[in-house]
Design a protein around this motif. Structure first.
Motif, short mmCIF file in Angstrom:
data_model
loop_
_atom_site.label_atom_id
_atom_site.label_comp_id
_atom_site.label_asym_id
_atom_site.label_seq_id
_atom_site.Cartn_x
_atom_site.Cartn_y
_atom_site.Cartn_z
N VAL A 30 50.19 37.45 39.62
CA VAL A 30 50.29 38.71 40.37
C VAL A 30 49.94 38.47 41.83
O VAL A 30 49.25 37.52 42.19
N GLU A 31 50.42 39.38 42.67
CA GLU A 31 50.14 39.31 44.10
C GLU A 31 48.83 40.02 44.41
O GLU A 31 48.31 40.81 43.62
N LYS A 32 48.29 39.76 45.57
CA LYS A 32 47.08 40.41 46.05
C LYS A 32 47.26 41.93 46.04
O LYS A 32 48.30 42.45 46.45
N GLY A 33 46.25 42.63 45.54
CA GLY A 33 46.29 44.08 45.51
C GLY A 33 46.78 44.67 44.20
O GLY A 33 46.64 45.88 43.97
N THR A 34 47.33 43.84 43.31
CA THR A 34 47.85 44.33 42.04
C THR A 34 46.72 44.78 41.12
O THR A 34 45.72 44.08 40.96
N ILE A 35 46.87 45.97 40.53
CA ILE A 35 45.92 46.43 39.52
C ILE A 35 46.29 45.76 38.19
O ILE A 35 47.35 46.01 37.64
N VAL A 36 45.42 44.92 37.70
CA VAL A 36 45.67 44.17 36.48
C VAL A 36 45.25 44.96 35.24
O VAL A 36 45.89 44.88 34.18
N HIS A 37 44.18 45.71 35.38
CA HIS A 37 43.66 46.51 34.27
C HIS A 37 43.14 47.82 34.83
O HIS A 37 42.43 47.82 35.84
N ASN A 38 43.47 48.94 34.18
CA ASN A 38 43.13 50.25 34.73
C ASN A 38 42.26 51.05 33.78
O ASN A 38 42.65 52.08 33.25
N GLY A 39 41.07 50.55 33.54
CA GLY A 39 40.08 51.27 32.77
C GLY A 39 40.53 51.60 31.36
O GLY A 39 41.22 50.81 30.70
N SER A 40 40.17 52.78 30.90
CA SER A 40 40.48 53.18 29.53
C SER A 40 41.93 53.57 29.33
O SER A 40 42.36 53.86 28.21
N ILE A 41 42.70 53.59 30.43
CA ILE A 41 44.11 53.93 30.31
C ILE A 41 44.84 52.90 29.46
O ILE A 41 45.77 53.21 28.72
N ASN A 42 44.42 51.65 29.55
CA ASN A 42 45.06 50.62 28.74
C ASN A 42 44.02 49.61 28.26
O ASN A 42 42.93 49.53 28.81
N CYS A 43 44.36 48.91 27.20
CA CYS A 43 43.51 47.82 26.70
C CYS A 43 44.30 46.53 26.91
O CYS A 43 45.07 46.10 26.05
N THR A 44 44.12 45.95 28.08
CA THR A 44 44.96 44.84 28.51
C THR A 44 44.77 43.61 27.64
O THR A 44 45.73 42.94 27.27
N GLY A 45 43.54 43.31 27.31
CA GLY A 45 43.22 42.08 26.60
C GLY A 45 42.31 41.21 27.44
O GLY A 45 41.96 41.57 28.58
N LEU A 46 41.90 40.06 26.92
CA LEU A 46 41.05 39.16 27.68
C LEU A 46 41.86 38.50 28.81
O LEU A 46 43.00 38.10 28.60
N LEU A 47 41.23 38.40 29.97
CA LEU A 47 41.86 37.74 31.10
C LEU A 47 41.20 36.39 31.32
O LEU A 47 39.98 36.31 31.49
N LEU A 48 41.99 35.34 31.31
CA LEU A 48 41.50 33.98 31.56
C LEU A 48 42.07 33.53 32.90
O LEU A 48 43.26 33.28 33.02
N VAL A 49 41.21 33.44 33.91
CA VAL A 49 41.67 33.18 35.27
C VAL A 49 41.91 31.69 35.48
O VAL A 49 40.98 30.88 35.43
N GLU A 50 43.16 31.35 35.73
CA GLU A 50 43.51 29.95 36.01
C GLU A 50 43.36 29.63 37.49
O GLU A 50 42.82 28.59 37.87
N GLN A 51 43.81 30.53 38.34
CA GLN A 51 43.77 30.29 39.78
C GLN A 51 43.78 31.64 40.50
O GLN A 51 44.44 32.58 40.08
#
Length: 219
Positions: A30-51
């Motif tokens: 994703v680009e800078k500024g992108t909302i990856v997860h938005n609270g209780s609105i969604n259950c995105t899953g675990l995020l594993l940051v590579e870079q």
């Protein structure tokens, strides 16, 4: 870097469990500024940051932001899988602070494997305890630490992250990180400038006296 590199207890999982986690992991960039997860609105899953770099923050009732922690290379975000943690009573928003690559492991897959593996459950609890410690540390700073000290600490932290003493950051961004008003940040930065600790210019803050900022933070 692979999914297994995020889990020091990987060898304690069965081959089937390892395959399930790897197969379910979804790569994303994703680009800078992108909302990856938005609270209780969604259950995105675990995020594993590579870079890259992610910021987790919460919103007050008045809509004011405050950063609760940041995620870097090899960090794992659990709060983005909020449906796994029914006791969590606050909504966490996760946003990219730079171009970021990461994997998403769906919450249901991770939870199923965690139920089977005590090693994975224990490691998950360790991550959760660390995150809660960070949040409690933040709350302590908000309640008891003067704003000039908090801003000095933030500038030093940001300088370490960016590997530069010249920060391209707005007063509004700092206010969002610290959960305060932009006017308060501007007033404090002008005070720090009058003390010869920083130099302000349009869109940038130069850290002139690192030692002085460190003493202020620790005082």
């Amino acid at each position: 870097m692979n999914v297994k590199d995020f889990f020091p207890m990987w060898d304690q999982l069965t081959k089937t469990q390892q395959t399930r986690l790897i197969s379910a992991a979804i790569p994303r960039s994703v680009e800078k500024g992108t909302i990856v997860h938005n609270g209780s609105i969604n259950c995105t899953g675990l995020l594993l940051v590579e870079q890259g770099q992610l910021r987790a923050y919460i919103l007050s009732d008045e809509g004011r932001e405050i950063t609760i922690y940041r995620l870097f290379h090899r960090d794992i975000c659990l709060f983005s899988a909020s449906c796994m943690m029914h006791s969590i009573q606050f909504d966490v928003i996760v946003q990219a602070e730079s171009q970021t690559s990461f994997w998403i492991i769906p919450a249901d897959v991770y939870q199923d494997v965690m139920k089977e593996s005590a090693a994975l459950a224990n490691y998950t609890n360790e991550i959760m305890a660390t995150r809660f410690s960070e949040v409690m540390w933040l709350m302590e700073r908000i309640l008891w630490k003067r704003m000039d000290k908090r801003i000095a600490g933030f500038l030093l932290e940001e300088s370490a992250v960016e590997k530069s003493t010249v920060l391209k950051i707005t007063h509004e961004t700092i206010a969002n990180h610290l959960g305060t008003a932009r006017e308060v940040v501007t007033r404090m930065l002008r005070y720090l400038q009058s003390e010869g600790l920083v130099k302000l210019s349009r869109g940038t803050i130069a850290l002139i006296d690192i030692e002085g900022l460190s003493k202020l933070q620790a005082s």
